[in-house]
Enzyme design. Structure first.
Site, PDB file in Angstrom:
ATOM      1  N   ALA A   8      39.887  35.092  44.001  1.00  0.00           N
ATOM      2  CA  ALA A   8      40.288  35.179  42.586  1.00  0.00           C
ATOM      3  C   ALA A   8      39.272  36.014  41.842  1.00  0.00           C
ATOM      4  CB  ALA A   8      40.389  33.790  41.960  1.00  0.00           C
ATOM      5  N   CYS A   9      39.750  37.055  41.162  1.00  0.00           N
ATOM      6  CA  CYS A   9      38.888  37.868  40.313  1.00  0.00           C
ATOM      7  C   CYS A   9      39.333  37.711  38.868  1.00  0.00           C
ATOM      8  CB  CYS A   9      38.916  39.335  40.743  1.00  0.00           C
ATOM      9  SG  CYS A   9      40.485  40.172  40.442  1.00  0.00           S
TER      10      CYS A   9
END
Length: 486
Positions: A8-9
């Site tokens: 997850a960014c």
């Protein structure tokens, strides 16, 4: 071994999926099994309970809070930034294997020990890391409003001209057969979306700090910041303030009978009241004065000062290719769109131009001197043309991951050149995204294209020169000899 992972960014676009691909490939190369849940902007397919139970270890490669962390309670867990998964997936797998060997049968913790909210930062990290994750959470939720509102506004200008902002409300006059009416509609819908930028930013910064009860105080604090003229700076401060206030309120011991209504009623009520009062009466106006001074400074920029600012923003955009520093520069430019002065529109143009340079430059370099790049990099170069043209700076990551010391300084130099030239030429842009596809909306379009081309050439020459350092003629000739033998 069997691993599960979550990537997850902050924006949930490129880094999330690049990290997942790198982990999957590294596991395949090592003969392991890897299942990855990508918590990206398009949503995610959660890992099944059976897969999690069967896993030897869990890898969390995330720059924002991982949703539903309680699923992994009791499992050996390795946590790392997204870029580490992209740059060194094999090393991350080795860390997971080491942790699994040390903790083969951990006792699961109660599910309630870890809140399930998406934006909770990793426990035990330093304040600087947590602050970055708080801010990036707010930015990640704000970006869809930026894209939707900004592109609708840009489209309205393309259809109806800049005077479309003076059109009457479409609730009073709308002609479905009139292009001008449609332009006015797009402008007013886009402007409405833009009005949410600061409240959403503040609300989800607060959410990242103190979870769900902080959303209402954060949104209200952001709305007050807009009302008093404190702008994006006020929104940032309002979000941090709301999160801090809610954290303090949550520490207050209350009777068991009241505890059940605290998160739903009491905490949002008291938090909203406190943040609203502070923003209206105490800190809102001083922040507004700072914003007014900043706006005046931007408006007065010209010549060398403007070029210097463009170079700085361009360097920031290229430095981490979509990471926190990149987002600081981008958010600064987007914030100026709400001011809509000449200088702020020039800043938006410079930032977008500079963000296009890294993928385009590396695509050019890999096409001109392919033997200096690996086959995987040459394949990435073919897709980087489109990514760069679309203002997706992350297209440069595969190159930087493999050779950061040569690639990153080169693209920083090229983007700084483009940013400086764009500001010097006075190019302006009202769209927050779109790359080359919003060229009709650019003021001084031909010099703008020249600035982009110059930065691409500078970065490409720099990276080719850097790639030559340390290489021998024998090393260069080896691929050719191998090809002839084949």
């Amino acid at each position: 071994m069997k691993y599960v992972a979550v990537t997850a960014c902050p924006t949930g676009i490129a880094h999330t999926y690049m990290a997942a691909e790198a982990l999957e490939q590294a596991a395949k190369d090592a003969g392991h099994e890897m299942l990855v849940e990508t918590q990206g902007s398009a949503g995610s397919t959660p890992l099944s309970t059976a897969d999690i139970e069967a896993a030897d270890a869990v890898i969390l490669a995330a720059d924002v809070g991982v949703r539903d962390r309680d699923r992994f309670a009791g499992k050996p867990v390795v946590e790392a930034p997204v870029k580490q998964a992209i740059n060194d997936a094999a090393g991350l797998l080795q860390r997971a294997a080491d942790v699994a060997a040390q903790q083969p049968a951990a006792t699961p913790e109660p599910a309630a020990a870890e809140p399930e909210l998406a934006s909770k930062v990793v426990a035990g990290t330093g304040f600087g890391t947590r602050l970055r994750q708080w801010l990036m959470t707010g930015v990640s939720y704000m970006i869809p409003f930026v894209a939707a509102g900004g592109l609708l506004i840009a489209l309205s200008f393309a259809l109806g001209g800049y005077q479309i902002t003076e059109a009457p409300p479409v609730t009073e006059h709308f002609d479905a057969a009139s292009l001008v009416s449609w332009a006015a509609l797009f402008n007013q819908v886009g402007s409405t979306a833009f009005e949410f930028l600061v409240p959403v930013l503040a609300g989800f910064i607060a959410f990242a700090i103190a979870d769900r009860p902080a959303i209402a105080p954060g949104f209200v604090g952001g709305a007050v910041a807009v009302t008093v003229g404190a702008g994006f700076l006020g929104g940032l401060i309002a979000g941090l303030l709301a999160g801090a206030v809610l954290l303090a309120l949550k520490r207050i011991k209350v009777p068991r009978g009241i505890a059940g209504i605290m998160p739903v009623v009491v905490l949002p009520l008291l938090g909203t009241l406190i943040v609203g009062v502070l923003m209206f009466v105490v800190i809102g106006k001083p922040i507004a004065l700072v914003m007014t001074a900043l706006t005046g400074w931007l408006t007065g920029l010209s010549g060398a000062n403007a070029a210097l600012l463009g170079a700085l923003l361009g360097a920031m955009i290229a430095f981490d290719m979509g990471g926190p520093i990149n987002k600081v520069a981008y958010t600064f430019a987007v914030g100026g769109l709400s001011i809509a002065t000449t200088a702020s529109l020039e800043i938006m143009a410079a930032v977008m131009a500079a963000g296009m340079v890294p993928p385009l430059a590396l695509a050019l370099a890999s096409a001109v001197r392919g033997k200096l790049f690996t086959p995987a990099e040459r394949a990435s170069g073919r897709t980087a043309w489109l990514l760069g043209a679309s203002f997706i700076t992350e297209g440069a990551i595969p190159f930087a991951a493999g050779d950061p010391l040569r690639v990153i300084p080169s693209i920083v130099l090229g983007s700084a050149t483009t940013g400086a030239l764009s500001m010097a030429f006075g190019a302006s842009l009202r769209a927050p995204h779109g790359g080359i596809f919003v060229l009709p909306l650019v003021g001084n379009a031909l010099p703008y294209l020249g600035a982009i081309a110059a930065g691409v050439v500078v970065a490409a020459i720099a990276v080719l020169f850097a790639k030559q350092i340390g290489r021998t003629e024998t090393a260069e000739a080896a691929p050719e000899k191998t090809a002839v033998a084949a």
